[in-house]
Design a protein around this motif. Structure first.
Motif, short mmCIF file in Angstrom:
data_model
loop_
_atom_site.label_atom_id
_atom_site.label_comp_id
_atom_site.label_asym_id
_atom_site.label_seq_id
_atom_site.Cartn_x
_atom_site.Cartn_y
_atom_site.Cartn_z
N VAL A 38 53.64 -1.78 -27.51
CA VAL A 38 53.84 -1.10 -28.79
C VAL A 38 53.36 -2.00 -29.93
O VAL A 38 53.62 -3.21 -29.94
N VAL A 39 52.66 -1.40 -30.89
CA VAL A 39 52.24 -2.12 -32.09
C VAL A 39 53.18 -1.74 -33.23
O VAL A 39 53.58 -0.57 -33.37
N VAL A 40 53.56 -2.72 -34.02
CA VAL A 40 54.48 -2.49 -35.14
C VAL A 40 53.89 -3.11 -36.39
O VAL A 40 53.06 -4.03 -36.32
N ALA A 41 54.33 -2.63 -37.53
CA ALA A 41 53.86 -3.18 -38.80
C ALA A 41 54.40 -4.58 -39.00
O ALA A 41 55.53 -4.89 -38.62
N SER A 42 53.58 -5.43 -39.58
CA SER A 42 54.00 -6.79 -39.90
C SER A 42 54.38 -6.87 -41.38
O SER A 42 54.34 -5.87 -42.09
N ASP A 43 54.74 -8.06 -41.82
CA ASP A 43 55.05 -8.25 -43.24
C ASP A 43 53.84 -7.97 -44.11
O ASP A 43 53.96 -7.58 -45.27
N ASP A 44 52.67 -8.20 -43.53
CA ASP A 44 51.42 -7.92 -44.22
C ASP A 44 51.02 -6.48 -43.90
O ASP A 44 50.76 -6.15 -42.75
N PRO A 45 50.97 -5.60 -44.88
CA PRO A 45 50.66 -4.19 -44.61
C PRO A 45 49.28 -3.95 -44.02
O PRO A 45 49.00 -2.87 -43.52
N SER A 46 48.42 -4.96 -44.07
CA SER A 46 47.06 -4.80 -43.55
C SER A 46 46.94 -5.24 -42.09
O SER A 46 45.85 -5.21 -41.53
N SER A 47 48.06 -5.64 -41.48
CA SER A 47 47.98 -6.13 -40.11
C SER A 47 49.12 -5.58 -39.26
O SER A 47 50.10 -5.05 -39.78
N LEU A 48 48.95 -5.72 -37.94
CA LEU A 48 49.91 -5.24 -36.97
C LEU A 48 50.35 -6.37 -36.05
O LEU A 48 49.63 -7.36 -35.88
N LEU A 49 51.51 -6.21 -35.46
CA LEU A 49 52.00 -7.13 -34.43
C LEU A 49 52.13 -6.36 -33.12
O LEU A 49 52.43 -5.16 -33.11
N LEU A 50 51.93 -7.06 -32.03
CA LEU A 50 52.03 -6.45 -30.71
C LEU A 50 53.31 -6.93 -30.04
O LEU A 50 53.50 -8.14 -29.82
N GLU A 51 54.20 -5.99 -29.73
CA GLU A 51 55.47 -6.34 -29.10
C GLU A 51 55.23 -7.05 -27.77
O GLU A 51 54.41 -6.62 -26.97
N GLY A 52 55.95 -8.13 -27.54
CA GLY A 52 55.87 -8.82 -26.27
C GLY A 52 54.63 -9.67 -26.09
O GLY A 52 54.44 -10.28 -25.03
N ASP A 53 53.77 -9.70 -27.09
CA ASP A 53 52.53 -10.49 -26.97
C ASP A 53 52.84 -11.98 -26.91
O ASP A 53 52.20 -12.73 -26.19
N GLY A 54 53.83 -12.42 -27.66
CA GLY A 54 54.27 -13.80 -27.61
C GLY A 54 53.40 -14.79 -28.34
O GLY A 54 53.73 -15.98 -28.40
N THR A 55 52.29 -14.35 -28.91
CA THR A 55 51.39 -15.28 -29.59
C THR A 55 51.62 -15.31 -31.10
O THR A 55 51.16 -16.23 -31.77
N GLY A 56 52.27 -14.30 -31.64
CA GLY A 56 52.46 -14.22 -33.08
C GLY A 56 51.20 -13.83 -33.83
O GLY A 56 51.15 -13.91 -35.06
N THR A 57 50.18 -13.41 -33.09
CA THR A 57 48.90 -13.04 -33.70
C THR A 57 49.03 -11.74 -34.49
O THR A 57 49.67 -10.80 -34.04
N HIS A 58 48.41 -11.72 -35.65
CA HIS A 58 48.34 -10.49 -36.44
C HIS A 58 47.02 -9.79 -36.11
O HIS A 58 45.96 -10.41 -36.05
N TYR A 59 47.11 -8.47 -35.90
CA TYR A 59 45.95 -7.70 -35.45
C TYR A 59 45.64 -6.55 -36.40
O TYR A 59 46.46 -6.18 -37.26
N ARG A 60 44.45 -5.99 -36.19
CA ARG A 60 44.11 -4.69 -36.76
C ARG A 60 43.45 -3.88 -35.64
O ARG A 60 43.07 -4.41 -34.60
N ARG A 61 43.34 -2.59 -35.86
CA ARG A 61 42.74 -1.72 -34.87
C ARG A 61 41.22 -1.93 -34.79
O ARG A 61 40.57 -2.26 -35.78
N CYS A 62 40.67 -1.73 -33.59
CA CYS A 62 39.21 -1.72 -33.44
C CYS A 62 38.65 -0.57 -34.26
O CYS A 62 39.24 0.53 -34.32
N ALA A 63 37.52 -0.79 -34.89
CA ALA A 63 36.89 0.25 -35.73
C ALA A 63 36.44 1.45 -34.90
O ALA A 63 36.15 2.51 -35.46
N ASN A 64 36.38 1.29 -33.59
CA ASN A 64 35.98 2.40 -32.71
C ASN A 64 37.19 3.16 -32.17
O ASN A 64 37.08 3.85 -31.16
N GLN A 65 38.32 3.04 -32.82
CA GLN A 65 39.53 3.70 -32.34
C GLN A 65 39.32 5.20 -32.15
O GLN A 65 39.73 5.78 -31.14
N THR A 66 38.67 5.84 -33.11
CA THR A 66 38.43 7.28 -33.02
C THR A 66 37.14 7.58 -32.27
O THR A 66 37.14 8.41 -31.34
#
Length: 374
Positions: A38-66
């Motif tokens: 599951v991806v959840v919103a982070s404190d930064d509205p422009s990034s996401l966190l991945l539950e259980g990832d354990g790295t603390g990395t902030h992500y965004r979606r691939c531009a090819n999502q659609t």
């Protein structure tokens, strides 16, 4: 392919899922960690966190999502807008080719499975933007707009997107007398060509390769002309049944054409086996009798090869898989014969992959073949 679980509701997740089917949570896959959750919103509205990832990395979606139905994530500090799989594609249909774009999404889905497996095996893969000489690029072209030949040339893997059309692919499979034909199979075959100079030539295994596969310096064009000019290929009714002499030495009829094709077909089959066993083990699939004894008997003369336990597990698994498939009226799902010579070739690939990639995190378990565990 390992199974995943939703961190919110515990529902089992599959590699291509973008949403949990039970709780509707949005999902994402992080290629660096190989984690889907599951991806959840982070404190930064422009990034996401991945539950259980354990790295603390902030992500965004691939531009090819659609466009490519991509569920992969990109670290926010990565300057690329595409994920590490999508960015390897250098040619795709234009936006006006709506039918081809559907096929393109299917091809990208297969490629993500390929890239995930290569990463899990520890096989380095880099794009031509980073290494023009030794990198790889994928060109997904529609034969509706131009003449397209699926193949590999200097690290460029071209796929005719019509292979994503079930009717077209089945017609070609029948015409060529092939027991198996899929987009993922094409990609695994072509990436085998890409890895041949790296695993064989650069690693100093050319002589050993020639002992098993033959002399690759013979004319490829002559071999191609002879293969398609003979008109003696197997029919769809006999392909993969053991009724042709080539099954004693090659994993497929196409592999007989040239040593390079024999290597690519064997390499692709090795990836098939590893992926199939990874999936079976991940879902808790356990073999019992009579599959245990049957698989042992099939490998009785090759207990010394390093790939032996893996092949033994695979033979038992496919025995059950084919029996279940026939029960559903769909014929053999795995229509291949692994002769002693083919097993030696698979062992060669196995040893070279382990030698170059080092310890493998997702080594398929063979504990399913231990009677005490049944």
């Amino acid at each position: 392919m390992k199974s995943f679980g939703c961190s919110v509701c515990g529902q089992i997740l599959f590699f291509d899922n973008s949403r949990c089917l039970r709780c509707a949570s949005e999902l994402g896959y992080a290629p660096d960690s190989g984690h889907l959750d599951v991806v959840v919103a982070s404190d930064d509205p422009s990034s996401l966190l991945l539950e259980g990832d354990g790295t603390g990395t902030h992500y965004r979606r691939c531009a090819n999502q659609t466009l490519a139905a991509c569920n992969w994530l990109v670290p926010v500090d990565d300057p690329e807008h595409l994920c590490v799989s999508c960015r390897l594609t250098t040619v795709r249909p234009n936006d006006a080719e709506t039918d081809a774009l559907v096929e393109f999404a299917d091809a990208e889905t297969a490629k993500r499975r390929l890239i995930h497996q290569l990463n899990s095996l520890g096989l380095d893969i880099v794009g031509k933007d980073a290494d023009p000489e030794r990198g790889v690029a994928f060109e997904f072209r529609s034969s509706d707009a131009e003449d397209v030949m699926t193949g590999h040339d200097g690290g460029v893997i071209t796929l005719d997107l019509s292979e994503s059309d079930d009717v077209h692919r089945e017609r070609v499979r029948h015409d060529l007398g092939e027991p198996y034909r899929t987009v993922l199979g094409h990609l695994r075959h072509e990436i085998g060509h890409y890895y041949w100079p790296r695993l064989v030539v650069d690693a100093g295994h050319t002589d050993a390769f020639r002992e098993l596969f033959g002399d690759e310096t013979v004319s490829y064009q002559d071999a191609l002309d002879a293969h398609y000019g003979s008109g003696e290929g197997p029919t769809d009714a006999t392909a993969g049944t053991g009724d042709a002499e080539w099954v004693n030495t090659h994993v497929s009829e196409y592999a007989t054409m040239h040593p390079w094709e024999d290597w690519a077909e064997t390499f692709a089959h090795y990836l098939h086996i590893r992926a199939g066993l990874d999936t079976a083990n991940s879902f808790g699939f356990v073999l019992g009798e009579p599959a245990l004894t049957a698989s042992r008997d099939a490998l009785a003369d090759h207990t010394g090869v390093s790939v032996g336990p893996m092949v033994q597990a695979w033979l038992g698994t496919t025995l059950v898989m084919n029996a279940m498939s026939r029960s559903l009226g769909t014929g053999n799902h795995y229509p291949f014969v692994l002769s002693p010579t083919v097993i030696e070739k698979l062992d060669f690939v196995h040893r070279l992959v382990n030698e170059v990639a080092g310890p493998i995190e997702e080594e398929p378990s063979t504990e399913v073949l231990t009677v005490d565990d049944v």
